[in-house]
Design an enzyme around this catalytic site. Structure first.
Site: not given
Length: 656
Positions: A116, A119-120, A227
């Site tokens: 994203g 980060g990962e 979100d």
């Protein structure tokens, strides 16, 4: 009526009654690339778009960050993030002297499960408890004075645990990067819907109830997720939905979070957030769009007229085919354009359709939790039982293993000590060599001068056991022969000492043969049999040309021959007493047949050269009958003992 009134494919131009008729031209078609894409399902969108789409390249900073030479070097020690400030992070698997990070030393990375903007996310197995976790690692280094430095980690720690929220374990900072360790789920809702497409209504209700419980838990603690989308909703192996990714969570009790609020994904964004700030109603709108996408397999647009079409409630009827009226009404209320007309999470939980399913869903989640707990408990008990049994039975197994190893060594030693019996000497056996020498087989294998190959006659370089060759031949008459012949070496070396050597030199000690499988022709006379049939004067000398000495030599030869016969009989008796019934080696003559063939006369040698010679008249010789040949006595004359015994050394009766 004019013909062009109902024609939608051409432009209609209004003209006055006196104006001439205008020819209508067809409307210019709009290019496909510029047309507004209508609402469609994901399957329809996949049919229009190519199967493979190259992902957008990631932004990588190629130029390293420049720092002043006077800047202080930062500490790379991992710091545990807590509500009371950073603390030192310790683990038995972490070594400070190692150049690897704490994440690389303590965790074993299995795969990357997501990427994203932040980060990962890695699926990693912790070496401390051997369990799988989801570890989220920030890509860009965090700023030292950033207000949202530990925002996601603090949100996880502030929110009370809930069965429909992703479980948080710990977070730490290392090398200006934030690591968040959370529960690992099986897959996300987006992945599940992309495979299943339109889900059954029963599953839609279960997802709806689980997400509503998670949103209600956040709202009751004055938290806004901001979100909510299928990518941030995760499914366990029991199909229980859990809400995660608290990177944009807003704590209404913290004024800094309200000021620094950010927008979420535009596909699921409420229209009032564009001009204001997120509220509880914006979370309800995002939840409604998520349920709409899961129920209808709708390809939610991110902008354009289709985006406003959903906000205005203009959704075609074909998307609601097969959906109950209760679910459709709730979805339409949740995605209402006016935030004040949307129901709250508490009002949704009191709805009849949700209230009837809420209790059953709670019981299901509780039963699955109890089942997982029982399985974990039983696995722990099984591990402890196995550890206890291994401690108890470890000495027994080691003792049993030692016994088996010792038994294997003995068997291997016995097999290795079994000597190979030559093909040309079938009379020899394992017990024969011991009876001949009186020495054990293990000791015999170290000092024997023979190489026990398949050939009976060893090489000349290895014949060191006997004395040198005799200077004279010992001749005997045919009447002196007996059934058993004295043995001698099959080579030029002889086992019989000459009269001159025996009278002139003292007796040398006899070296016994101590190797299994010694051929009969290589036997050495035992000293105990030398003086059995008589003794001789060691001071007696035989003259070379004296007649008296010749008679004495003849008598001595006769005595020596008798002694050899007695020794051979004694050795044969030992062989018979220690004989083991063994199968004779292949391509060899059995001992019984060989003994029976010793008494028979030798086969005559055919001379075919006589047939080629011309026969002279008057000098024809009578043909000898076969019976006469069988009864013909053996040749008279002198013959050496070596040549006589060599005729009986073959393995078959037809050898010359």
């Amino acid at each position: 009526m004019d013909e062009t009134e109902n024609n939608t494919s051409i432009d209609s131009v209004e003209v006055g009654p006196s104006s001439p008729r205008v020819v209508a031209t067809p409307r210019i078609p709009i290019p496909v690339m510029m047309r507004e894409t209508p609402l469609s399902t994901k399957r329809e969108r996949q049919a229009l778009t190519p199967r493979f789409r190259r992902p957008a390249p990631r932004m990588i900073k190629t130029v390293p960050q420049t720092r002043s030479i006077w800047s202080v070097r930062k500490d790379t020690t991992p710091q545990l993030v807590t509500p009371h400030g950073p603390q030192e992070l310790e683990s038995p698997h972490y070594d400070r002297a190692n150049t690897q990070t704490f994440f690389e030393q303590v965790f074993q990375i299995d795969e990357i499960i997501g990427r994203g903007s932040f980060g990962e996310v890695f699926a990693a197995r912790c070496r401390e408890d051997s369990r799988l976790y989801a570890v989220k690692v920030s890509i860009a280094p965090m700023r030292q004075h950033s207000m949202s430095k530990y925002r996601e980690a603090e949100s996880h720690m502030i929110i009370p645990p809930h069965k429909n929220l992703v479980k948080f374990y710990r977070a730490w900072e290392e090398t200006d990067r934030l690591y968040i360790q959370t529960e690992l789920c099986e897959q996300s809702l987006q992945q599940y819907c992309s495979v299943q497409h339109a889900l059954p209504e029963n599953e839609i209700w279960n997802i709806f109830v689980d997400l509503l419980e998670a949103v209600h838990h956040l709202h009751s603690n004055d938290m806004i997720h901001d979100d909510i989308k299928p990518e941030n909703i995760f499914l366990t192996k029991h199909k229980i939905c859990k809400l995660g990714d608290f990177g944009l969570v807003i704590n209404l009790k913290n004024p800094n979070d309200v000021k620094s609020a950010e927008e979420g994904d535009s596909k699921y964004l409420a229209p009032e957030v564009l001009n204001g700030k997120p509220t509880f109603a914006s979370d309800i709108f995002s939840l409604g769009v998520t349920i709409l996408e899961a129920a209808t397999d709708l390809d939610v647009p991110s902008n354009g007229d289709a985006w406003h079409q959903i906000r205005n409630g203009q959704i075609p009827e074909r998307f609601f085919v097969g959906i109950s009226s209760d679910l459709r009404v709730l979805i339409e209320q949740m995605i209402n354009k006016e935030p004040m007309k949307r129901p709250t999470s508490d009002a949704l939980r009191k709805h009849l359709s949700i209230r009837t399913r809420l209790d059953s869903r709670r019981r299901y989640i509780l039963s699955m939790d109890m089942r997982d707990g029982f399985c974990n408990l039983m696995s722990s008990i099984l591990v402890w039982c196995m550890a206890f049994l291994s401690v108890v039975f470890h000495p027994v197994t080691r003792f049993h293993e030692a016994i088996n190893n010792r038994r294997s060594e003995l068997c291997a030693q016995f097999v290795n000590n079994q000597q190979h019996t030559p093909i040309q000497t079938p009379e020899t056996s394992k017990v024969y060599s011991e009876s001949l020498t009186g020495v054990a087989l293990r000791q015999a294998s170290q000092i024997s001068p023979f190489d026990f190959s398949d050939d009976e006659n060893p090489p000349h370089s290895q014949r060191r056991l006997f004395t040198g060759p005799v200077s004279r031949r010992l001749n005997f008459d045919d009447e002196m022969e007996d059934e058993e012949q004295a043995t001698c070496s099959s080579s030029n070396s002889s086992a019989i000492e000459t009269a001159e050597d025996s009278l002139s030199s003292p007796k040398k000690p006899v070296i016994p043969v101590t190797r299994q499988g010694t051929p009969k022709s290589a036997r050495r006379l035992i000293p105990s049999y030398r003086n059995r049939s008589g003794s001789r004067d060691p001071t007696h000398h035989a003259g070379a040309g004296d007649s008296m000495n010749s008679s004495i030599l003849d008598q001595e030869r006769t005595d020596r021959y008798l002694r050899m016969r007695l020794a051979e009989q004694q050795l044969d008796w030992n062989d018979h007493s220690n004989m083991i019934d063994e199968a004779p080696p292949p391509m060899s003559c059995p001992p019984r047949i060989r003994r029976s063939l010793r008494d028979m006369p030798r086969m005559p040698v055919l001379n075919f050269n006589l047939l080629d010679e011309p026969i002279k008249k008057g000098k024809e010789k009578p043909v000898v009958e076969p019976a006469e040949l069988r009864q013909r006595p053996m040749r008279n004359g002198l013959k050496s003992l070596r040549s006589r015994m060599a005729s009986f050394q073959g393995s078959s009766g037809d050898e010359n």
